[in-house]
Design a protein around this motif. Structure first.
Motif, short mmCIF file in Angstrom:
data_model
loop_
_atom_site.label_atom_id
_atom_site.label_comp_id
_atom_site.label_asym_id
_atom_site.label_seq_id
_atom_site.Cartn_x
_atom_site.Cartn_y
_atom_site.Cartn_z
N THR A 72 74.68 68.53 59.37
CA THR A 72 75.29 67.68 58.34
C THR A 72 74.62 66.31 58.29
OG1 THR A 72 76.98 67.01 59.91
CG2 THR A 72 77.55 68.82 58.41
N GLY A 73 73.56 66.13 59.09
CA GLY A 73 72.82 64.88 59.04
C GLY A 73 71.69 64.91 60.05
N HIS A 74 70.78 63.93 59.93
CA HIS A 74 69.62 63.89 60.82
C HIS A 74 69.04 62.48 60.83
CE1 HIS A 74 67.11 63.86 57.23
NE2 HIS A 74 67.90 64.79 56.76
N GLY A 75 68.24 62.19 61.84
CA GLY A 75 67.55 60.92 61.89
C GLY A 75 66.50 60.82 60.80
N VAL A 76 66.17 59.58 60.44
CA VAL A 76 65.06 59.34 59.51
C VAL A 76 64.19 58.22 60.07
CG1 VAL A 76 66.30 60.09 57.42
CG2 VAL A 76 66.41 57.69 58.14
N GLY A 77 62.97 58.14 59.60
CA GLY A 77 62.04 57.12 60.06
C GLY A 77 60.68 57.41 59.47
N LEU A 78 59.66 57.51 60.31
CA LEU A 78 58.33 57.83 59.81
C LEU A 78 58.28 59.25 59.26
CD1 LEU A 78 56.12 56.18 62.59
CD2 LEU A 78 56.27 55.50 60.19
N GLU A 79 59.21 60.08 59.64
CA GLU A 79 59.36 61.40 59.02
C GLU A 79 60.76 61.47 58.43
OE1 GLU A 79 56.75 64.51 61.45
OE2 GLU A 79 57.97 63.27 62.75
N ILE A 80 60.94 62.37 57.47
CA ILE A 80 62.24 62.42 56.82
C ILE A 80 63.24 63.20 57.66
CG2 ILE A 80 61.72 64.43 55.34
CD1 ILE A 80 63.91 61.34 54.53
N ASP A 81 62.75 64.02 58.55
CA ASP A 81 63.66 64.82 59.37
C ASP A 81 63.30 64.62 60.83
OD1 ASP A 81 65.55 66.54 60.27
OD2 ASP A 81 64.92 68.24 59.05
N GLU A 82 63.94 63.65 61.45
CA GLU A 82 63.63 63.27 62.82
C GLU A 82 64.83 63.56 63.71
OE1 GLU A 82 62.62 59.17 63.28
OE2 GLU A 82 60.73 59.42 62.22
N ASP A 83 64.64 63.36 65.00
CA ASP A 83 65.78 63.34 65.90
C ASP A 83 66.63 62.13 65.58
OD1 ASP A 83 64.88 65.58 67.22
OD2 ASP A 83 63.70 64.42 68.65
N PRO A 84 67.93 62.16 65.81
CA PRO A 84 68.72 63.31 66.26
C PRO A 84 69.10 64.24 65.13
CG PRO A 84 70.15 61.41 65.96
CD PRO A 84 68.75 60.95 65.64
N GLN A 85 69.50 65.46 65.51
CA GLN A 85 70.08 66.40 64.57
C GLN A 85 71.60 66.32 64.73
OE1 GLN A 85 68.01 69.01 62.71
NE2 GLN A 85 66.66 67.28 63.08
N LEU A 86 72.31 66.14 63.63
CA LEU A 86 73.77 66.16 63.69
C LEU A 86 74.21 67.59 63.37
CD1 LEU A 86 74.47 62.75 61.92
CD2 LEU A 86 74.05 63.21 64.34
N ALA A 87 74.42 68.36 64.43
CA ALA A 87 74.65 69.80 64.28
C ALA A 87 75.60 70.25 65.38
CB ALA A 87 73.33 70.56 64.36
N PRO A 88 76.23 71.43 65.19
CA PRO A 88 77.26 71.86 66.14
C PRO A 88 76.77 71.99 67.58
CG PRO A 88 77.38 73.19 64.15
CD PRO A 88 76.15 72.34 64.03
N ALA A 89 75.51 72.38 67.77
CA ALA A 89 75.05 72.61 69.14
C ALA A 89 74.15 71.48 69.65
CB ALA A 89 74.30 73.94 69.20
N ALA A 90 74.09 70.36 68.91
CA ALA A 90 73.19 69.27 69.31
C ALA A 90 73.71 68.58 70.57
CB ALA A 90 73.06 68.27 68.17
N MET A 91 72.82 68.23 71.47
CA MET A 91 73.18 67.54 72.71
C MET A 91 72.74 66.09 72.60
SD MET A 91 74.48 69.87 74.66
CE MET A 91 74.29 69.38 76.39
N GLY A 92 73.60 65.16 73.00
CA GLY A 92 73.19 63.77 73.04
C GLY A 92 74.16 62.88 72.30
#
Lengths: 368, 368
Positions: free
Chosen positions: A297-317
């Protein structure tokens, strides 16, 4: 500016040394740019035992480069045309007396890895893993300011489109128009292929624009972003075409809006990635939309459009302050269409006012 | 259509069997598309001991896919979100009783290769090398017809631009305008980032458009291409802005024109890649422009814009009939600008009229 890059390289060097490698070879373009200021095409960065070195296939000025290269960095051009800078870098590392070289195994191909091994057989090859990607998660204020300007540009482009006549125009033309406006307002370019989805296509994540034309009564969902100084943001909105939305459209919109707000409100330093995801996801699941929900349902952005972190059911952190993320739940009903609402925000502590919303276009359901 | 893809897979299977592997894992997207008709994002193709299988992360209809999937191909969705289709494919290959699996070592990363090894430790991993890329070199008449239509589209877009006022407009805007026109005329999109280079930037290969505006007396070099049904062509032309070109501009133009013509005329079935390159290159080298010449003067085109063969001094191999290539020599004088002329042609035997020129925009030096 040069100090910023040197400091980033120093942090990476510390991690590598702790991992047992005195030298590291960075080949992933966004990582090279993060550490060197720019990534000329095909260039790799060697964090050497002594000096750091950017290895390029030709003069950096002649290569399509993104960004401005750190002037303090030594640049070495490949002598052999068609050679692989990664292989040349391994050669240099060996010549500098390194015994071990950490490479990006998630980016280097098996064939390049083998070529490195054959040119420097005495070098022990290790894996630097996602070390640079991890450094990139928390942004400094300059990086955030680039994202902020990019978001302003995307807001402007979207706002102008909404003032124009939409009925009868194709998804493809609207997408191209948005991309032109991004550049008009000073973007380097679009942050990713602009998505415009009408009617039954609306609400689909990553929908590629087709020749379908906007019709009265359609949902219209738009997702775009600007790249500014290399930093990529994202905004997504859904509108309704015509004077008044249908009952099912209002209901679906309200639902996704509530889910997206819940996700935004869950953003805080220390919040677990999966808890943010759950906050956005549960409103949708509990109303029977579990099937077909995107994996994140969401993700990090920066120099790439799809970066860490991943906002997902199994994401750790857990989230840190100064991490920019998207919150972008959506529902797509096959054959009917759907709603996606997508913002880019920066995680900030409550004492600083909580999450900073970069994409400020209204999220009211507009009838256009 | 399905038979075409089945026949391509059969040819690959024969090569793999000859190489000692009964099964092959194809991961490079253009190769997947060539063999399966479409390449949903992240999908991989398993040429199994029995049935062939396309492994996807989600329903192919929900993924940004290019092309139309061969309906005769069995599709398997990954059960685990976030999983790697390549790893799942190796698992399937093992379950089918394969002892050896040929993978694309030039595309798979070290990390994915390792993950495959750990999920299927008894499977011997081999290298399929560039086998699919080799199959892709010679095109069938349908592939050529897609390239031909793409070239027509690019010619149209370029022709329309030349009719508009150019002075005062920026490189970036001209490039965006061209890309919009490509889509207007039915392209899937641009074949590569459109290059517009003015004044001192003109003649640079792969120049990224800047905010420089077109001025009287400039060279203007433009390189663009359309993607049509996945196939990518390329055209490059150089013009002069104003009523009459300067003496040095005419001289330089004539020189590059002669070099490009020599390259085109060298195209024939059986001609060595390096001889075609030399034909285009020697006129430039003999007039003192050896330094700064690009490493190649042409390349294959197809599902990717830069395919085999490479027309370069050290390239090994000979042209076949029905191989589409670019011929694109250029000279760039630092600080002054330069000239590039670029066509896409299909190699044809002399009995069929010799090389077929796909990009037919005039190569006279136009003053705009």
């Amino acid at each position: 500016m040069s100090e910023v890059y040197a400091a980033r390289r120093e942090r990476l060097r510390e991690r590598c040394t702790a991992g047992g490698s005195a030298a590291a070879l960075i080949s992933r373009p966004a990582n090279v740019r993060y550490l060197a200021g720019a990534a000329p095409q095909g260039a790799v960065l060697l964090l050497g035992k002594g000096e750091d070195l950017l290895l390029c296939t030709g003069p950096p000025g002649d290569q399509p480069a993104q960004g401005r290269l750190d002037e303090a960095l030594r640049v070495q051009l490949l002598e052999r045309p068609g050679g692989d800078p990664a292989v040349a870098a391994a050669d240099c590392a060996g010549a500098q007396g390194a015994e071990s070289l950490a490479v990006e195994e998630h980016h280097l191909t098996v064939a390049r890895h083998r070529a490195i091994r054959s040119v420097a057989p005495r070098l022990r090859l290790a894996d630097v893993g996602g070390a640079v990607e991890q450094l990139r998660v928390v942004k400094d204020e300059e990086e955030i300011s680039f994202l902020r300007i990019g978001a302003e540009i995307a807001d402007q482009a979207l706002g102008e489109l909404l003032e124009s006549i939409l009925v009868g125009r194709t998804e493809r033309h609207l997408a191209l128009e948005l991309e032109r406006r991004l550049v008009d307002h000073g973007a380097d370019g679009p942050a990713f292929p602009t998505s415009v989805a009408t009617g039954p296509n609306s609400g689909r994540r990553g929908h590629r624009p087709t020749d379908r034309r906007v019709e009265e009564g359609d949902f219209l969902s738009v997702c775009l972003g600007a790249t500014y100084h290399g930093y990529r943001c994202e905004i997504g909105r859904t509108f309704v075409i015509g004077t008044s939305p249908a009952e099912w459209q209002i209901e679906l919109y309200d639902l996704v809006f509530a889910a997206q707000r819940a996700g935004r409100e869950a953003l805080a330093p220390g919040a677990a990635y999966r808890d943010v995801d759950r906050a956005a996801r549960q409103a949708l699941e509990s109303t029977g939309h579990a099937e077909g929900l995107p994996p994140l349902t969401g993700h990090g952005v920066g120099l790439e459009i799809d970066e860490d972190p991943q906002l997902a059911p199994a994401a750790m952190g857990k989230l840190d302050a100064c991490v920019p993320v998207t919150v972008e739940p959506g529902v797509h009903l096959p054959g009917r269409g759907g709603v996606r609402i997508d913002d880019t925000l920066v995680v900030r502590p409550e004492a600083d006012g909580g999450p900073e919303l970069l994409t400020i276009t209204t999220k009211e359901l507009l009838a256009l």
